[in-house]
Write a protein that holds these residues in place. Sequence first.
Motif, PDB file in Angstrom:
ATOM      1  N   ALA A 101       0.840  -1.201   0.000  1.00 26.34           N
ATOM      2  CA  ALA A 101       0.000   0.000   0.000  1.00 26.34           C
ATOM      3  C   ALA A 101       0.878   1.255   0.000  1.00 26.34           C
ATOM      4  O   ALA A 101       1.945   1.265   0.600  1.00 26.34           O
ATOM      5  CB  ALA A 101      -0.914  -0.007   1.223  1.00 26.34           C
ATOM      6  N   ARG A 102       0.391   2.313  -0.663  1.00 26.41           N
ATOM      7  CA  ARG A 102       1.177   3.555  -0.693  1.00 26.41           C
ATOM      8  C   ARG A 102       1.205   4.205   0.686  1.00 26.41           C
ATOM      9  O   ARG A 102       2.192   4.801   1.095  1.00 26.41           O
ATOM     10  CB  ARG A 102       0.544   4.519  -1.716  1.00 26.41           C
ATOM     11  N   LEU A 103       0.108   4.064   1.410  1.00 24.75           N
ATOM     12  CA  LEU A 103      -0.021   4.716   2.720  1.00 24.75           C
ATOM     13  C   LEU A 103      -0.104   3.636   3.799  1.00 24.75           C
ATOM     14  O   LEU A 103      -0.728   2.596   3.599  1.00 24.75           O
ATOM     15  CB  LEU A 103      -1.284   5.579   2.749  1.00 24.75           C
ATOM     16  N   ASP A 104       0.499   3.917   4.954  1.00 27.68           N
ATOM     17  CA  ASP A 104       0.582   2.880   5.979  1.00 27.68           C
ATOM     18  C   ASP A 104       0.279   3.490   7.351  1.00 27.68           C
ATOM     19  O   ASP A 104       1.005   4.366   7.823  1.00 27.68           O
ATOM     20  CB  ASP A 104       2.006   2.292   5.957  1.00 27.68           C
ATOM     21  N   LEU A 105      -0.807   3.031   7.953  1.00 29.34           N
ATOM     22  CA  LEU A 105      -1.102   3.482   9.327  1.00 29.34           C
ATOM     23  C   LEU A 105      -1.232   2.277  10.250  1.00 29.34           C
ATOM     24  O   LEU A 105      -2.102   2.234  11.118  1.00 29.34           O
ATOM     25  CB  LEU A 105      -2.383   4.325   9.355  1.00 29.34           C
ATOM     26  N   ARG A 106      -0.365   1.281  10.048  1.00 28.12           N
ATOM     27  CA  ARG A 106      -0.396   0.151  10.969  1.00 28.12           C
ATOM     28  C   ARG A 106       0.404   0.496  12.220  1.00 28.12           C
ATOM     29  O   ARG A 106       1.270   1.380  12.201  1.00 28.12           O
ATOM     30  CB  ARG A 106       0.156  -1.095  10.274  1.00 28.12           C
ATOM     31  N   ALA A 107       0.102  -0.239  13.269  1.00 25.22           N
ATOM     32  CA  ALA A 107       0.644   0.127  14.586  1.00 25.22           C
ATOM     33  C   ALA A 107       2.107  -0.271  14.744  1.00 25.22           C
ATOM     34  O   ALA A 107       2.571  -1.234  14.148  1.00 25.22           O
ATOM     35  CB  ALA A 107      -0.174  -0.572  15.665  1.00 25.22           C
TER      36      ALA A 107
END
Length: 467
Positions: A101-107
Amino acid sequence: MWANSGLDLHLDLDPARKTDSLERGLRDAIRSGLLTPGERMPTSRSLAGDLGISRNSVAEVYGRLTSEGWLEARVGAGTWVAATPRVIAPSAPRARRQTTARLDLRAGIPDATAFPVAAWVAASRRALTAVPTSAFGYGDLRGAPPLREALAAYVSRARGVWASAEAVHVTHGFGEALALVGGALVDRGARTVAVEEYGHALHRDILRAAGLRVVPMRVDAEGADPSALGEAAADAVLLTPAHQFPTGAVLSAGRRAAFVEWARRTGGILIEDDYDGEFRYDRRAVGALQALAPEHVVYAGTASKALTPALGLAWCVLPQSLGGLVADRARLSGAATDVPSQLTLAEFLRHGDYDRAVRSSRAQYRARRERLDDLIGERLTGARLGDAQAGLQSVLELPPGASEQAVTDAAASRSLALEGLGAYFFGDCANRPPTMVIGFGAPPPHLFEDAAAAAVMAVREASRGTA
Ligand SMILES: Cc1ncc(COP(=O)(O)O)c(C=O)c1O
């Protein structure tokens, strides 16, 4: 193709080198699984007939493959594909925490662009020119002595840990610390480890691989709940006291005391994972649990958040009773030590660079958390981030009716990697409403705003018509 023999397998034989190509073809067929372990091979006579080659050639190939272990011959009975083929088809390597994914908001993922490369290179130059050349021989498997000294001073000062250099053991990431400590506990008779019902599946797998049974422990607003720890239920406990991963709960004073009391009473060991103990935004960080009972707590820290996971440097401070067993496990793992990186980290700590890196990352992540909170307040009616003003992630409870999977899917359609609390769950039955875990560490600064906006849109889309 052979057919009369009962097996249906296509083999392209080179007419000029029939014996060799038969051997290669059969080996490939076994390796790739076309011929399965335990399968009976045709007799040499029938295969020779099918393939139009001499019976002796087939017998010779069977003989060679039998001596190599691909086939098994039973005298007078026939030939079989060996029950344990020599080569097991490799499973695809699993990259750790990578995404397309281009964007990553995983912890739990720090911003890779924040690593202070220039300061690291300067520290490396200073460190490696200052040490005697004897430092470049075989190293102490517990870690380079200057780093163990520097870490003992750092964790005492910054986290209130009781530490001497002798008690510090440097590892390749927290994962190795867990593997070594888990193994050492097994060596002294431990069978079961309790872990928080929310956490990394990898850490549970590492403990299982060390030979321990892993059981879940309930987590609520006060952190992990020790009330279910019966005397026989667990020999050790893995905890994230500073900031429960990933719910964010800080282990309450009462619970801290209860875990310590359990450890003293049963002789159990508490493994304190202080993975982001330095990142507290609203007040001074809560000190390490280890200080309450150094003889019962393994304190573990990592450079992955304040610097970069690419270094793979972590450390633990061990109770005296475990030091030798852990060192022995390290010896048996066969791993070599990377002295230059360790000497560089020692210099980085001594020179104040580590504190500067922590302060700078802390300011960045704090600003990101505030921005995310504002955005959610503006665009998602009634929603707000969880209370924890700490770490690299916060939880966001979803409006009634919305599911974690729907938000993850809506995020994926915007090329955003985003996970729900369920991705970390290991308990018996989830006691929470659907909740997303929003990591604000991973994106480089120029993508953070896009990522945050995409997360808000994904929640809106997945909640549409459900409120
Ligand atoms: C809860 C928790 N503990 C420990 C770690 C540190 O692991 P490592 O040192 O292997 O990077 C992480 C990293 O993701 C984490 O999230």
